[in-house]
Design an enzyme around this catalytic site. Sequence first.
Site, PDB file in Angstrom:
ATOM      1  N   HIS A 215      11.113 -15.893 -48.165  1.00 36.74           N
ATOM      2  CA  HIS A 215      10.424 -16.255 -47.067  1.00 36.74           C
ATOM      3  C   HIS A 215       9.054 -17.024 -47.348  1.00 36.74           C
ATOM      4  O   HIS A 215       8.657 -17.772 -46.709  1.00 36.74           O
ATOM      5  CB  HIS A 215       9.699 -15.052 -46.103  1.00 36.74           C
TER       6      HIS A 215
ATOM      7  N   CYS B 230      17.876 -13.246 -50.724  1.00 37.10           N
ATOM      8  CA  CYS B 230      16.877 -12.069 -50.641  1.00 37.10           C
ATOM      9  C   CYS B 230      16.565 -11.412 -51.757  1.00 37.10           C
ATOM     10  O   CYS B 230      17.222 -10.703 -52.368  1.00 37.10           O
ATOM     11  CB  CYS B 230      17.454 -11.263 -49.421  1.00 37.10           C
TER      12      CYS B 230
ATOM     13  N   ASP C  13      20.440 -12.852 -45.837  1.00 38.86           N
ATOM     14  CA  ASP C  13      19.169 -12.534 -46.125  1.00 38.86           C
ATOM     15  C   ASP C  13      18.693 -11.424 -44.887  1.00 38.86           C
ATOM     16  O   ASP C  13      19.309 -11.487 -43.987  1.00 38.86           O
ATOM     17  CB  ASP C  13      18.017 -13.731 -45.832  1.00 38.86           C
ATOM     18  N   SER C  14      17.456 -10.842 -45.138  1.00 40.11           N
ATOM     19  CA  SER C  14      17.107  -9.806 -43.893  1.00 40.11           C
ATOM     20  C   SER C  14      16.749 -10.590 -42.925  1.00 40.11           C
ATOM     21  O   SER C  14      16.848  -9.958 -41.704  1.00 40.11           O
ATOM     22  CB  SER C  14      16.003  -8.871 -44.634  1.00 40.11           C
TER      23      SER C  14
ATOM     24  N   CYS D 177      10.049 -13.967 -52.953  1.00 34.73           N
ATOM     25  CA  CYS D 177      10.434 -13.741 -51.711  1.00 34.73           C
ATOM     26  C   CYS D 177      10.913 -15.144 -50.973  1.00 34.73           C
ATOM     27  O   CYS D 177      10.152 -16.029 -50.929  1.00 34.73           O
ATOM     28  CB  CYS D 177       9.656 -13.088 -51.009  1.00 34.73           C
TER      29      CYS D 177
ATOM     30  N   GLU E  73       8.533 -13.711 -39.407  1.00 40.11           N
ATOM     31  CA  GLU E  73       9.507 -13.425 -38.774  1.00 40.11           C
ATOM     32  C   GLU E  73       9.094 -13.487 -37.155  1.00 40.11           C
ATOM     33  O   GLU E  73       9.854 -13.869 -36.337  1.00 40.11           O
ATOM     34  CB  GLU E  73      10.119 -12.130 -38.870  1.00 40.11           C
TER      35      GLU E  73
END
Length: 270
Positions: free
Chosen positions: A196, A70, A7-8, A194, A162
């Site tokens: 997240h 992601c 993932d990012s 997403c 983040e």
Amino acid sequence: MAVGIFDSGLGGLTVLGAVTPRLPETPFVYLGDNAHTPYGVRDADDIFALTCTGVERLWLEGCDLVILACNTASAAALRRMQESWVPEGKRVLGVFVPLIEALTERQWGDNSPPREVAVKHVALFATPATVSSRAFQRELAFRAIGVDVEAQPCAGVVDAIEQGDMQLAEALVHSHVEALLRRMPRPEAAVLGCTHYPLVEDAFREALGPNVAVYSQPDLVAASLDDYLNRRPEMVGPGRDSLFLTTGEPVNVSRKATQFLRRQISFRPA
Ligand code: DGL
């Protein structure tokens, strides 16, 4: 025997949290590209280059199969990777298809023509890059007809998560949901596109109200990976150890990951 999860940043941990109990014997190597998060504001070439670098790093750890946990990388880079970059014997899979199969009530490998499905109005919440790729609508059109998709680019949400600012992330979720509901007042389903967003799923559910079915990826991806590895057991690579790697600052990333997964996580530099 390892499988790679990319993932990012921290979002892929929501997928890892669902696959680990489902596949307890399988070691997973997680790579978060925290140094370059968020991907959702980058262009497709940039996302492609960063994703390829991350996937190559996971191959070095003995992960022949890498899951792009992601949506942004899945939407903006996966097809190009599969068509022109992934070598023989390696495999890179995304997180879109299991979600769309669930939404359209299809089994894996059902390639019958698109047909009418129960849901007609779908709200898609995703990063700006995922929304502008239109990958979700493209994949949906292969399987379903007559579904109206209204997409909301949720600027700022990944960044806030983040940075550990969950209050800001939740406030942004409420304002993005309100913006979407002004354009599509009565969606039957909402897709959290997403990885997240499961970390702020309660805020999405609260803002959407009780009449909207919320589709969240982690359990769907875990079920689909379990099924895939039953069909293709040889795709579990030679790596033996579970590992957490980050391109970011390991102490900081470990602290947030421990908070999100509610167990001690120690990241190492990638
Ligand atoms: N978790 C990523 C996704 O699923 C976040 C992308 C980003 O870094 O913006 O899209």
